[in-house]
Design a protein around this motif. Sequence first.
Motif, PDB file in Angstrom:
ATOM      1  N   PRO A   1       0.825  -1.180  -0.041  1.00 31.71           N
ATOM      2  CA  PRO A   1       0.138  -0.056  -0.115  1.00 31.71           C
ATOM      3  C   PRO A   1       0.791   1.222  -0.030  1.00 31.71           C
ATOM      4  O   PRO A   1       1.966   1.200   0.625  1.00 31.71           O
ATOM      5  CB  PRO A   1      -0.742  -0.159   1.465  1.00 31.71           C
ATOM      6  N   SER A   2       0.261   2.238  -0.624  1.00 33.84           N
ATOM      7  CA  SER A   2       0.987   3.678  -0.524  1.00 33.84           C
ATOM      8  C   SER A   2       1.175   4.065   0.990  1.00 33.84           C
ATOM      9  O   SER A   2       0.112   4.275   1.751  1.00 33.84           O
ATOM     10  CB  SER A   2       0.392   4.562  -1.531  1.00 33.84           C
ATOM     11  N   GLN A   3       2.566   4.684   1.153  1.00 35.89           N
ATOM     12  CA  GLN A   3       2.436   5.445   2.430  1.00 35.89           C
ATOM     13  C   GLN A   3       2.941   6.948   2.272  1.00 35.89           C
ATOM     14  O   GLN A   3       3.452   7.211   1.157  1.00 35.89           O
ATOM     15  CB  GLN A   3       3.457   4.802   3.104  1.00 35.89           C
ATOM     16  N   PRO A   4       2.609   7.812   3.264  1.00 34.29           N
ATOM     17  CA  PRO A   4       3.202   9.120   3.033  1.00 34.29           C
ATOM     18  C   PRO A   4       4.465   9.526   2.723  1.00 34.29           C
ATOM     19  O   PRO A   4       4.931  10.095   1.844  1.00 34.29           O
ATOM     20  CB  PRO A   4       2.532   9.880   4.545  1.00 34.29           C
ATOM     21  N   GLY A   5       5.405   8.357   3.305  1.00 37.16           N
ATOM     22  CA  GLY A   5       6.685   8.421   3.081  1.00 37.16           C
ATOM     23  C   GLY A   5       7.315   8.009   1.495  1.00 37.16           C
ATOM     24  O   GLY A   5       8.512   8.291   1.146  1.00 37.16           O
ATOM     25  N   ASP A   6       6.369   7.571   0.748  1.00 41.53           N
ATOM     26  CA  ASP A   6       6.608   7.503  -0.673  1.00 41.53           C
ATOM     27  C   ASP A   6       6.401   8.489  -1.431  1.00 41.53           C
ATOM     28  O   ASP A   6       6.854   8.608  -2.616  1.00 41.53           O
ATOM     29  CB  ASP A   6       5.502   6.298  -0.910  1.00 41.53           C
ATOM     30  N   SER A   7       6.000   9.640  -0.922  1.00 43.38           N
ATOM     31  CA  SER A   7       5.997  10.883  -1.525  1.00 43.38           C
ATOM     32  C   SER A   7       7.269  11.320  -1.985  1.00 43.38           C
ATOM     33  O   SER A   7       8.206  11.620  -1.162  1.00 43.38           O
ATOM     34  CB  SER A   7       5.329  12.015  -0.732  1.00 43.38           C
ATOM     35  N   ALA A   8       7.530  11.379  -3.309  1.00 46.28           N
ATOM     36  CA  ALA A   8       8.879  11.803  -3.912  1.00 46.28           C
ATOM     37  C   ALA A   8       8.741  11.721  -5.522  1.00 46.28           C
ATOM     38  O   ALA A   8       7.557  11.582  -5.695  1.00 46.28           O
ATOM     39  CB  ALA A   8       9.811  10.709  -3.453  1.00 46.28           C
ATOM     40  N   VAL A   9       9.628  12.184  -5.963  1.00 47.43           N
ATOM     41  CA  VAL A   9       9.600  12.035  -7.528  1.00 47.43           C
ATOM     42  C   VAL A   9      10.346  10.853  -7.870  1.00 47.43           C
ATOM     43  O   VAL A   9      11.457  10.378  -7.382  1.00 47.43           O
ATOM     44  CB  VAL A   9      10.621  13.117  -8.053  1.00 47.43           C
ATOM     45  N   TYR A  10       9.789  10.081  -8.853  1.00 51.01           N
ATOM     46  CA  TYR A  10      10.300   8.806  -9.239  1.00 51.01           C
ATOM     47  C   TYR A  10      10.847   8.820 -10.855  1.00 51.01           C
ATOM     48  O   TYR A  10       9.861   9.167 -11.643  1.00 51.01           O
ATOM     49  CB  TYR A  10       8.847   7.541  -9.146  1.00 51.01           C
ATOM     50  N   PHE A  11      11.999   8.364 -10.818  1.00 51.52           N
ATOM     51  CA  PHE A  11      12.564   8.227 -12.362  1.00 51.52           C
ATOM     52  C   PHE A  11      12.453   6.844 -12.765  1.00 51.52           C
ATOM     53  O   PHE A  11      13.130   5.986 -12.173  1.00 51.52           O
ATOM     54  CB  PHE A  11      13.898   8.783 -12.326  1.00 51.52           C
ATOM     55  N   CYS A  12      12.194   6.805 -13.926  1.00 54.15           N
ATOM     56  CA  CYS A  12      12.410   5.595 -14.804  1.00 54.15           C
ATOM     57  C   CYS A  12      13.721   5.641 -15.510  1.00 54.15           C
ATOM     58  O   CYS A  12      13.936   6.586 -15.899  1.00 54.15           O
ATOM     59  CB  CYS A  12      11.346   5.365 -15.768  1.00 54.15           C
ATOM     60  N   ALA A  13      14.429   4.466 -15.594  1.00 50.40           N
ATOM     61  CA  ALA A  13      15.728   4.353 -16.394  1.00 50.40           C
ATOM     62  C   ALA A  13      15.982   3.211 -17.158  1.00 50.40           C
ATOM     63  O   ALA A  13      15.166   2.266 -16.699  1.00 50.40           O
ATOM     64  CB  ALA A  13      16.863   4.688 -15.502  1.00 50.40           C
ATOM     65  N   ALA A  14      16.472   3.179 -18.222  1.00 52.10           N
ATOM     66  CA  ALA A  14      16.785   2.296 -19.065  1.00 52.10           C
ATOM     67  C   ALA A  14      18.457   2.240 -19.577  1.00 52.10           C
ATOM     68  O   ALA A  14      19.011   3.366 -19.935  1.00 52.10           O
ATOM     69  CB  ALA A  14      15.940   2.095 -20.205  1.00 52.10           C
TER      70      ALA A  14
END
Lengths: 114, 114
Positions: A79-92
């Motif tokens: 489940p999502s948690q407040p601490g997951d609030s961030a910018v997420y980058f995908c990379a390849a």
Amino acid sequence: DQQVKQNSPSLSVQEGRISILNCDYTNSMFDYFLWYKKYPAEGPTFLISISSIKDKNEDGRFTVFLNKSAKHLSLHIVPSQPGDSAVYFCAASSPGAGSYQLTFGKGTKLSVIP
Amino acid sequence: DAGITQSPRHKVTETGTPVTLRCHQTENHRYMYWYRQDPGHGLRLIHYSYGVKDTDKGEVSDGYSVSRSKTEDFLLTLESATSSQTSVYFCAIRPQVYSGNTIYFGEGSWLTVV
């Protein structure tokens, strides 16, 4: 020419619900994919990765799915948690990439609402 | 913790002046990278190194030079700083121990060119 695309600049999710972050790529030579998380004023931190020989990789609350035919991957947080609030980058990266270079998307800002 | 130290962490400089950012690592990693992060652009590779005195250009290398005279230090130099080089700069390493294509980032150097 953007080879890795994250088309959603932002996403808001209620605490406890699922967060789904999406990423599309255009280079069919990419064979390894990663997700990084970044908090403000900190460096990006590695979250999870997947090789193109797999279609799913799981690590605790985080699961990455890869659909090679659609050139699409997604990151599920449950489940999502407040601490997951961030910018997420995908990379390849591709096997021919010099020195294991990574190509990044522009990022998706996730906000988890308590 | 990637074992990377970036310095300075914050710097304000004037247009036209040279600036050098330092990335220091103590674990004998062969591969080192400099990325910049800008809103709307994600993370973009500036230069990378695959050994002492072995460096190559990345996606956005214009206006930047690098040097690696010893394994532990990778220097990024802005020859004549411009306002477009105001950014956050991240150094990264690829561990010697097999980690797929995962790279690990430092804490960042915030540069403002006025």
